[in-house]
Design an enzyme around this catalytic site. Structure first.
Site, PDB file in Angstrom:
ATOM      1  N   GLN A 291      28.066  43.283  84.233  1.00  0.00           N
ATOM      2  CA  GLN A 291      29.261  42.829  83.535  1.00  0.00           C
ATOM      3  C   GLN A 291      29.558  41.363  83.858  1.00  0.00           C
ATOM      4  OE1 GLN A 291      31.711  45.971  85.043  1.00  0.00           O
ATOM      5  NE2 GLN A 291      31.052  45.548  87.131  1.00  0.00           N
TER       6      GLN A 291
ATOM      7  N   ASP B  27      38.050  55.561  90.549  1.00  0.00           N
ATOM      8  CA  ASP B  27      38.732  54.271  90.319  1.00  0.00           C
ATOM      9  C   ASP B  27      37.805  53.459  89.428  1.00  0.00           C
ATOM     10  OD1 ASP B  27      39.991  51.840  90.427  1.00  0.00           O
ATOM     11  OD2 ASP B  27      39.795  51.579  92.597  1.00  0.00           O
TER      12      ASP B  27
ATOM     13  N   THR C  56      36.410  51.482  85.717  1.00  0.00           N
ATOM     14  CA  THR C  56      36.789  50.611  84.609  1.00  0.00           C
ATOM     15  C   THR C  56      37.155  51.491  83.411  1.00  0.00           C
ATOM     16  OG1 THR C  56      34.390  50.356  84.474  1.00  0.00           O
ATOM     17  CG2 THR C  56      35.608  48.440  85.106  1.00  0.00           C
TER      18      THR C  56
HETATM   19  N1  AAT Z   1      40.730  48.976  91.781  1.00  0.00           N
HETATM   20  C1  AAT Z   1      41.012  48.605  90.452  1.00  0.00           C
HETATM   21  C2  AAT Z   1      39.777  48.059  89.820  1.00  0.00           C
HETATM   22  C3  AAT Z   1      39.022  48.734  88.928  1.00  0.00           C
HETATM   23  S1  AAT Z   1      37.412  48.234  88.839  1.00  0.00           S
HETATM   24  C4  AAT Z   1      36.452  49.654  88.560  1.00  0.00           C
HETATM   25  C5  AAT Z   1      35.033  49.513  89.118  1.00  0.00           C
HETATM   26  O1  AAT Z   1      34.261  50.609  88.605  1.00  0.00           O
HETATM   27  C6  AAT Z   1      34.263  48.252  88.734  1.00  0.00           C
HETATM   28  O2  AAT Z   1      33.991  47.502  89.896  1.00  0.00           O
HETATM   29  C7  AAT Z   1      32.967  48.757  88.093  1.00  0.00           C
HETATM   30  O3  AAT Z   1      31.821  48.007  88.445  1.00  0.00           O
HETATM   31  C8  AAT Z   1      32.904  50.183  88.643  1.00  0.00           C
HETATM   32  N2  AAT Z   1      32.094  51.125  87.840  1.00  0.00           N
HETATM   33  C9  AAT Z   1      32.027  51.224  86.490  1.00  0.00           C
HETATM   34  N3  AAT Z   1      31.174  52.195  86.136  1.00  0.00           N
HETATM   35  C10 AAT Z   1      30.678  52.737  87.287  1.00  0.00           C
HETATM   36  C11 AAT Z   1      29.751  53.781  87.571  1.00  0.00           C
HETATM   37  N4  AAT Z   1      29.144  54.457  86.598  1.00  0.00           N
HETATM   38  N5  AAT Z   1      29.501  54.076  88.878  1.00  0.00           N
HETATM   39  C12 AAT Z   1      30.103  53.395  89.890  1.00  0.00           C
HETATM   40  N6  AAT Z   1      30.993  52.385  89.670  1.00  0.00           N
HETATM   41  C13 AAT Z   1      31.272  52.058  88.391  1.00  0.00           C
HETATM   42  C14 AAT Z   1      39.601  49.701  87.938  1.00  0.00           C
HETATM   43  C15 AAT Z   1      40.360  48.941  86.892  1.00  0.00           C
HETATM   44  C16 AAT Z   1      41.023  49.756  85.814  1.00  0.00           C
HETATM   45  C17 AAT Z   1      41.306  48.862  84.628  1.00  0.00           C
HETATM   46  C18 AAT Z   1      42.291  49.410  83.698  1.00  0.00           C
HETATM   47  N7  AAT Z   1      42.448  48.604  82.506  1.00  0.00           N
END
Ligand code: AAT
Length: 277
Positions: free
Chosen positions: A32, A156, A158
């Site tokens: 990303q 937690d 995305t």
């Molecule tokens: N603590 C609040 C921040 C987040 S970020 C969410 C994280 O999920 C990102 O760093 C991303 O790289 C990770 N992620 C995404 N897909 C996967 C996966 N399949 N396995 C492991 N990690 C993953 C949350 C924000 C919420 C935003 C709301 N608009």
């Protein structure tokens, strides 16, 4: 010259703009686009794919609420898994709980962890704690390979685009159920009830098909679309609304308290309708 960053596209027809005083870091990672910026209003912010992930001013609400509701529902949480959350905010909250012996973070993008440690130490500072174990891999794969191991799993993630799509699907939820112990608790961030009329009822159905106790709760986060944010909990044994919180340990928090724990489950009518759709 003024510089503004805009989150646009995740909710069709809506844009959220923040004035930026300085761009500290930008890169295209394997997964990303990542940016760290300073802002007059929210302090330092982490953006992924032009979407606001977290910031110094309001991060405590999300990170406390995604963690402490489940941690205080479970009578004895020792081993906690976080999927996503590479900024470390949820991990920082989890290790505040005196009973937790191990907190495992599974983040797909190593660069989120590395840049958060460098630019957001207030959020990421607990990632080097000896109780914390960090894995860089897809959370979907990780949960498939672990059975009957965790007291709590926190997703937690995305928004449901790109690598996070599978984190909102039935197979992943089933694997999380199996990765939990027989009295385990699952929690996921499930977006805004204003703009996710399809997603929230779908997640409710999936979680209800697995857990005898399925509940949605809310918190108020100014930098996420709609400001009103939902979390979905599935619990194998303990009801978050029935727990006697006076028996739980206390530690410092800025949003979460025992009143908020109970109140967060009181839902406006339109949200009740949404989860029963
Ligand atoms: N603590 C609040 C921040 C987040 S970020 C969410 C994280 O999920 C990102 O760093 C991303 O790289 C990770 N992620 C995404 N897909 C996967 C996966 N399949 N396995 C492991 N990690 C993953 C949350 C924000 C919420 C935003 C709301 N608009």
């Amino acid at each position: 010259m003024e510089l503004w960053y805009t989150e646009r596209g995740i909710v069709p027809g809506l844009a959220l703009s923040v004035e930026v005083s300085k761009v500290l870091h930008e890169e295209q990672t394997e997964f990303q686009h990542l940016a760290i910026v300073d802002t007059p209003l929210y302090g330092r912010m982490l953006w992924l794919d032009n979407i606001i992930m977290t910031n110094i001013k309001d991060e405590f609400v999300y990170h406390e609420m995604i963690s402490h509701v489940a941690l205080n529902t479970h009578p004895n949480p020792k081993k906690v898994l976080v999927i996503g959350g590479g900024d470390g905010g949820a991990i920082r909250e989890i290790i505040k709980h005196p009973g937790v012996e191990k907190a495992v973070l599974v983040e797909i993008d190593r660069r989120v962890v590395e840049t958060s440690k460098e630019y957001l130490p207030e959020i990421a500072g607990a990632l080097d704690d000896p109780k914390v174990e960090v894995h860089y891999e897809d959370g979907i794969k990780f949960v498939k390979e672990h059975k009957n191991e965790f007291d709590i799993i926190i997703v937690d993630s995305t928004d449901p685009i790109g690598p996070a799509v599978g984190l909102f699907e039935g197979d992943f939820y089933r694997n999380c159920y199996e990765a939990l112990k027989e009295d385990g608790i699952f929690v996921a961030q499930t977006e805004s009830p204003y703009y996710n009329e399809e997603l929230i009822p779908k997640v409710q159905k999936d979680i209800r098909s697995l857990y005898p106790i399925t509940k949605l709760y809310l918190a108020f986060i100014p930098t996420y679309p709609g400001g009103c944010w939902s979390f979905t909990m599935g619990s194998k044994k303990y009801d978050p609304e029935a727990v006697d919180l006076s028996t739980r340990p206390s530690y410092p928090t800025r949003y979460y308290n025992h009143g908020i724990h109970k109140a967060a489950f009181v839902l406006p009518n339109f949200v009740c309708e949404l989860i029963n759709k």
